[in-house]
Structure formats: C-alpha cells, structure tokens
Design a protein around this motif. Sequence first.
Motif, mmCIF file in Angstrom:
data_model
loop_
_atom_site.group_PDB
_atom_site.id
_atom_site.type_symbol
_atom_site.label_atom_id
_atom_site.label_comp_id
_atom_site.label_asym_id
_atom_site.label_seq_id
_atom_site.Cartn_x
_atom_site.Cartn_y
_atom_site.Cartn_z
ATOM 1 N N ARG A 86 60.392 131.939 6.914
ATOM 2 C CA ARG A 86 60.149 133.067 7.836
ATOM 3 C C ARG A 86 59.136 134.038 7.246
ATOM 4 N N LYS A 87 59.259 134.324 5.951
ATOM 5 C CA LYS A 87 58.325 135.253 5.309
ATOM 6 C C LYS A 87 56.900 134.721 5.331
ATOM 7 N N ARG A 88 56.749 133.427 5.147
ATOM 8 C CA ARG A 88 55.414 132.814 5.149
ATOM 9 C C ARG A 88 54.959 132.444 6.553
ATOM 10 N N ARG A 89 55.859 132.615 7.503
ATOM 11 C CA ARG A 89 55.594 132.264 8.897
ATOM 12 C C ARG A 89 55.222 130.798 9.040
ATOM 13 N N THR A 90 55.946 129.965 8.294
ATOM 14 C CA THR A 90 55.763 128.526 8.416
ATOM 15 C C THR A 90 56.947 127.959 9.161
ATOM 16 N N MET A 91 56.727 126.851 9.810
ATOM 17 C CA MET A 91 57.794 126.226 10.555
ATOM 18 C C MET A 91 57.810 124.754 10.200
ATOM 19 N N HIS A 92 58.978 124.234 9.946
ATOM 20 C CA HIS A 92 59.111 122.817 9.632
ATOM 21 C C HIS A 92 59.548 122.088 10.887
ATOM 22 N N TYR A 122 58.227 125.280 -4.567
ATOM 23 C CA TYR A 122 58.382 126.537 -3.834
ATOM 24 C C TYR A 122 59.509 126.432 -2.823
ATOM 25 N N MET A 123 60.207 127.519 -2.658
ATOM 26 C CA MET A 123 61.391 127.556 -1.806
ATOM 27 C C MET A 123 61.049 127.246 -0.348
ATOM 28 N N TYR A 124 59.880 127.656 0.121
ATOM 29 C CA TYR A 124 59.543 127.421 1.531
ATOM 30 C C TYR A 124 59.315 125.936 1.827
ATOM 31 N N LYS A 125 59.128 125.112 0.783
ATOM 32 C CA LYS A 125 58.935 123.684 0.988
ATOM 33 C C LYS A 125 60.242 122.911 1.082
ATOM 34 N N VAL A 126 61.355 123.552 0.756
ATOM 35 C CA VAL A 126 62.649 122.876 0.842
ATOM 36 C C VAL A 126 63.015 122.730 2.311
ATOM 37 N N LEU A 132 70.478 127.894 -1.495
ATOM 38 C CA LEU A 132 69.210 127.207 -1.270
ATOM 39 C C LEU A 132 68.903 127.048 0.218
ATOM 40 N N ILE A 133 69.912 126.768 1.007
ATOM 41 C CA ILE A 133 69.714 126.639 2.461
ATOM 42 C C ILE A 133 69.233 127.967 3.047
ATOM 43 N N ALA A 134 69.925 129.048 2.702
ATOM 44 C CA ALA A 134 69.560 130.369 3.239
ATOM 45 C C ALA A 134 68.201 130.836 2.703
ATOM 46 N N ALA A 135 67.952 130.630 1.418
ATOM 47 C CA ALA A 135 66.710 131.099 0.813
ATOM 48 C C ALA A 135 65.498 130.329 1.325
ATOM 49 N N SER A 136 65.660 129.043 1.584
ATOM 50 C CA SER A 136 64.528 128.271 2.107
ATOM 51 C C SER A 136 64.177 128.717 3.520
#
Length: 132
Positions: free
Chosen positions: A104-110, A45-49, A95-99
């Motif tokens: 942001r869409k999932r409201r997760t923060m790395h 998934y993109m949010y994991k990148v 990939l940088i922009a999409a991740s």
Amino acid sequence: MELIYKEKKRTKFLGLPWCFVTYSIYDEKINIKSGFLSTTEDDAYMYKVQDVRLTKSFMERIFHLGTIICFTGDKTHPELKLVHIRRSKEIKEYLIAASEDARRKRRTMHTLNIGDNAEGDFDDDDDLDSDN
C-alpha cells in the motif's frame, strides 16, 4: 529501518541455536545472514512478499518451532525460507500484515495470472449483445 524480529535458525533436536543463520525482519525488508568464517547476506523487500506459509513437522511441534515460507516476486529468492524458528505463528502473521502495508505504501498491487483466456474475449461487443 526498525528491527522487528531477530531469530536464529535452530536445530530440530531440542531447538537449540547451533546453526550460523540469523533471520532479521525489519519493517521494510527481510534479511538472512548465514555463515561462520565466510558469510552471505541476502535481503528481500517486504513489498515483494506475495504469500506466506507456515509448516510444522512433528519434531518442530514437539520443540515449539516452525518453518515459514515466503513466496516472493524476488529473482534470487522466489521462496524465502525461515527454517526452524521460534514464535513462527506470530512472525507469520506479522509478515502477512507488513507485506500488505508495504504494498500500500509503495502503491503496488499484486495480481495473479490465473490463465490465458484465449478462447473467450469479452472485449467484443458482439458477444455481449447476442444474449439480447
């Protein structure tokens, strides 16, 4: 899901797509399909990148190819490699922009765990008041 990029793994020599590996990049995930008679399909998934690296060997530079390494929080693919692909710089930037957008869409923060601060605990009020 919308397909953004679809690339095939290419040989280093002449950059020909003779390999049976296809990379599909969607707006929410990255898919790697490999094999000829028996196939394997992996998704991340993109949010994991978390980070993206582009490398180009001398031969890759000659044939306008590149290898993208995605550092992910995924258990099966901590380093997801898109090997010997065309448009590598453009795909890396996407990939940088999409991740970032996916997080942001999932409201997760790395956040990175830089180190354990066992020596100095700044929660104590005594440490802050000792300077006065």
